[in-house]
Design a protein around this motif. Structure first.
Motif, PDB file in Angstrom:
ATOM      1  N   LEU A  73      52.960  20.930  23.540  1.00 40.59           N
ATOM      2  CA  LEU A  73      52.585  20.429  22.218  1.00 40.59           C
ATOM      3  C   LEU A  73      52.421  21.556  21.209  1.00 40.59           C
ATOM      4  O   LEU A  73      52.673  21.398  20.027  1.00 40.59           O
ATOM      5  CB  LEU A  73      51.267  19.636  22.325  1.00 40.59           C
ATOM      6  N   ALA A  74      52.000  22.721  21.748  1.00 37.21           N
ATOM      7  CA  ALA A  74      51.785  23.860  20.846  1.00 37.21           C
ATOM      8  C   ALA A  74      53.090  24.307  20.198  1.00 37.21           C
ATOM      9  O   ALA A  74      53.091  24.913  19.139  1.00 37.21           O
ATOM     10  CB  ALA A  74      51.161  25.027  21.608  1.00 37.21           C
ATOM     11  N   GLY A  75      54.171  24.025  20.812  1.00 40.08           N
ATOM     12  CA  GLY A  75      55.442  24.445  20.234  1.00 40.08           C
ATOM     13  C   GLY A  75      56.209  23.317  19.602  1.00 40.08           C
ATOM     14  O   GLY A  75      57.387  23.450  19.353  1.00 40.08           O
ATOM     15  N   SER A  76      55.523  22.164  19.420  1.00 41.33           N
ATOM     16  CA  SER A  76      56.190  21.009  18.834  1.00 41.33           C
ATOM     17  C   SER A  76      56.484  21.228  17.356  1.00 41.33           C
ATOM     18  O   SER A  76      55.978  22.163  16.735  1.00 41.33           O
ATOM     19  CB  SER A  76      55.323  19.767  19.022  1.00 41.33           C
ATOM     20  N   ALA A  77      57.285  20.289  16.761  1.00 34.39           N
ATOM     21  CA  ALA A  77      57.658  20.384  15.343  1.00 34.39           C
ATOM     22  C   ALA A  77      56.443  20.283  14.458  1.00 34.39           C
ATOM     23  O   ALA A  77      56.334  20.957  13.438  1.00 34.39           O
ATOM     24  CB  ALA A  77      58.663  19.281  15.011  1.00 34.39           C
ATOM     25  N   SER A  78      55.477  19.432  14.838  1.00 37.10           N
ATOM     26  CA  SER A  78      54.282  19.271  13.999  1.00 37.10           C
ATOM     27  C   SER A  78      53.448  20.529  13.964  1.00 37.10           C
ATOM     28  O   SER A  78      52.854  20.881  12.934  1.00 37.10           O
ATOM     29  CB  SER A  78      53.441  18.089  14.506  1.00 37.10           C
ATOM     30  N   SER A  79      53.376  21.229  15.090  1.00 34.76           N
ATOM     31  CA  SER A  79      52.593  22.465  15.104  1.00 34.76           C
ATOM     32  C   SER A  79      53.228  23.538  14.241  1.00 34.76           C
ATOM     33  O   SER A  79      52.547  24.426  13.731  1.00 34.76           O
ATOM     34  CB  SER A  79      52.446  22.968  16.551  1.00 34.76           C
ATOM     35  N   LYS A  80      54.551  23.456  14.105  1.00 27.07           N
ATOM     36  CA  LYS A  80      55.228  24.439  13.260  1.00 27.07           C
ATOM     37  C   LYS A  80      55.001  24.195  11.763  1.00 27.07           C
ATOM     38  O   LYS A  80      55.264  25.062  10.944  1.00 27.07           O
ATOM     39  CB  LYS A  80      56.728  24.426  13.545  1.00 27.07           C
ATOM     40  N   LEU A  81      54.496  23.009  11.412  1.00 28.91           N
ATOM     41  CA  LEU A  81      54.254  22.672   9.999  1.00 28.91           C
ATOM     42  C   LEU A  81      52.795  22.822   9.621  1.00 28.91           C
ATOM     43  O   LEU A  81      52.384  22.383   8.543  1.00 28.91           O
ATOM     44  CB  LEU A  81      54.708  21.226   9.724  1.00 28.91           C
ATOM     45  N   VAL A  82      52.013  23.431  10.501  1.00 32.95           N
ATOM     46  CA  VAL A  82      50.586  23.559  10.222  1.00 32.95           C
ATOM     47  C   VAL A  82      50.315  24.419   8.979  1.00 32.95           C
ATOM     48  O   VAL A  82      49.291  24.272   8.314  1.00 32.95           O
ATOM     49  CB  VAL A  82      49.870  24.164  11.450  1.00 32.95           C
ATOM     50  N   TRP A  83      51.230  25.292   8.625  1.00 31.75           N
ATOM     51  CA  TRP A  83      51.066  26.164   7.450  1.00 31.75           C
ATOM     52  C   TRP A  83      51.298  25.437   6.134  1.00 31.75           C
ATOM     53  O   TRP A  83      50.918  25.916   5.059  1.00 31.75           O
ATOM     54  CB  TRP A  83      52.066  27.329   7.513  1.00 31.75           C
ATOM     55  N   LEU A  84      51.926  24.238   6.184  1.00 32.03           N
ATOM     56  CA  LEU A  84      52.335  23.563   4.963  1.00 32.03           C
ATOM     57  C   LEU A  84      51.142  23.067   4.147  1.00 32.03           C
ATOM     58  O   LEU A  84      51.126  23.193   2.910  1.00 32.03           O
ATOM     59  CB  LEU A  84      53.265  22.401   5.315  1.00 32.03           C
ATOM     60  N   ALA A  85      50.144  22.523   4.814  1.00 32.65           N
ATOM     61  CA  ALA A  85      48.983  21.978   4.088  1.00 32.65           C
ATOM     62  C   ALA A  85      48.259  23.048   3.275  1.00 32.65           C
ATOM     63  O   ALA A  85      47.945  22.824   2.085  1.00 32.65           O
ATOM     64  CB  ALA A  85      48.031  21.301   5.074  1.00 32.65           C
TER      65      ALA A  85
END
Length: 360
Positions: A73-85
């Protein structure tokens, strides 16, 4: 106005313009954008730093809590967007800061009232102006032409004050308008450069009254607020067709201020019938009375330096500064920044609660 027109057209645009019309004054501009309260822009580095520190603190705190679920899960697509917010949140804060600085759009036009003075220059062209003050020195007429030419050029090309219309008159036994009122300095300089004393005996003389009356008649039709005549001679009236004081009265009626300049020695050496040499004061005739009656001043210039001082004094007395009026029509742009800022902040909250969220 340009920016607003890009978003709105027709009657609704007029309503929006009335709503955002601003009375704020520009205090600083950057890349063509004016700001009424630019000091709020100094908060931008602080906002960036605090937003970064806040997101960094949350990232560290979440890293200390073990996650439950699939290790991938740590490497999922959602984790890669954590910087967007945090980025979106930072943009919303920056828009608010720029809005607080009150960016302005509009036009500022400047109108200049450049009406100057109509100045009539009268030069004595009688044969006595051919004399030299000293052996080997310049002719009196040449000296006068140089000083008058410099004076006229300054008044006709002045950039800081209102430029003046200048006319040139010459007189010996008869008066003549040589250059009508103009702002063309080159034209006047050209006539002056070729001008010389009168050599015809029948045309020689000193018609002070006739010269002044000719200038007054021309100035009478002037629409300028201030009308000035500068009369230069080296002798007394000899023509007597129009007496100088009669011309002075006409100048008063026409609201023409007359400055008179006597270009010649203050004392004259004469020899008596017994061979004695005596000194006597030069006769300046009605020149002081003409100046006093019309509100001008009389000057006695014995040398070129004194002649330059006389015309510089006249230039100081006759000044018409430029008048500028500024018209400003500005519009506040902050309403168009606050709304996007709120939307971006809402988007950052949604991103933080969805794709940017870390489950403990």
């Amino acid at each position: 106005m340009i920016l607003l027109g890009a978003f709105f057209s027709g009657p609704p645009a007029l309503i929006v313009q009335d709503l955002v019309r601003s009375t704020a004054e520009e205090r600083w501009s950057l890349f063509g954008v004016a700001f009424a309260d630019p000091w709020f822009l100094t908060l931008i580095p602080l906002a960036i730093f605090l937003t970064w520190r806040g997101s960094e603190a949350r990232r560290v705190a979440e890293a200390r809590v073990p996650t439950i679920g699939d290790p991938k899960l740590a490497g999922s697509a959602s984790s890669k967007l954590v910087w967007l917010a945090p980025i979106v949140r930072m943009l919303s804060v920056l828009l608010v800061i720029v809005g607080l600085s009150r960016p302005l759009e509009g036009r500022v036009s400047t109108s200049q009232e450049t009406e100057g003075i109509d100045i009539a220059l009268l030069l004595d062209r009688s044969s006595s102006m051919d004399q030299r003050e000293r052996a080997g020195g310049p002719r009196r007429f040449d000296m006068v032409k140089d000083v008058v030419a410099d004076f006229a050029k300054r008044r006709m090309t002045d950039e800081e004050n209102a430029r003046d219309n200048v006319a040139l008159f010459g007189f010996a036994r008869y008066a003549e308008l040589l250059v009508p009122f103009t702002l063309d300095s080159d034209a006047l300089q050209g006539v002056l450069s070729t001008l010389d004393v009168e050599t015809e005996q029948l045309l020689d003389g000193t018609a002070i009254g006739g010269g002044l009356m000719e200038a007054v008649d021309v100035l009478r039709g002037s629409e300028a607020e201030s009308r000035v005549a500068i009369l230069l001679t080296d002798g007394e009236e000899t023509a007597h067709e129009i007496e100088p004081m009669k011309a002075a009265k006409a100048a008063v009626e026409a609201r023409v201020r007359v400055y008179t300049v006597f270009a010649g020695p203050r004392e004259i050496l004469t020899r008596t019938m017994f061979g004695d040499v005596r000194r006597r004061r030069a006769e300046v005739g009605d020149l002081p009375a003409i100046a006093e009656m019309t509100g001008g001043r009389f000057f006695h210039a014995e040398s070129q330096e004194e002649l330059e001082d006389a015309y510089e004094a006249i230039e100081t007395l006759e000044r018409t500064p430029r008048k500028e009026e500024r018209f400003a029509e500005r519009y506040d742009l902050y309403p168009f920044l606050i709304a996007p800022a709120l939307l971006l902040y809402l988007l950052s909250w949604i991103l933080g609660a969805t794709v940017g969220r870390r489950l403990p």
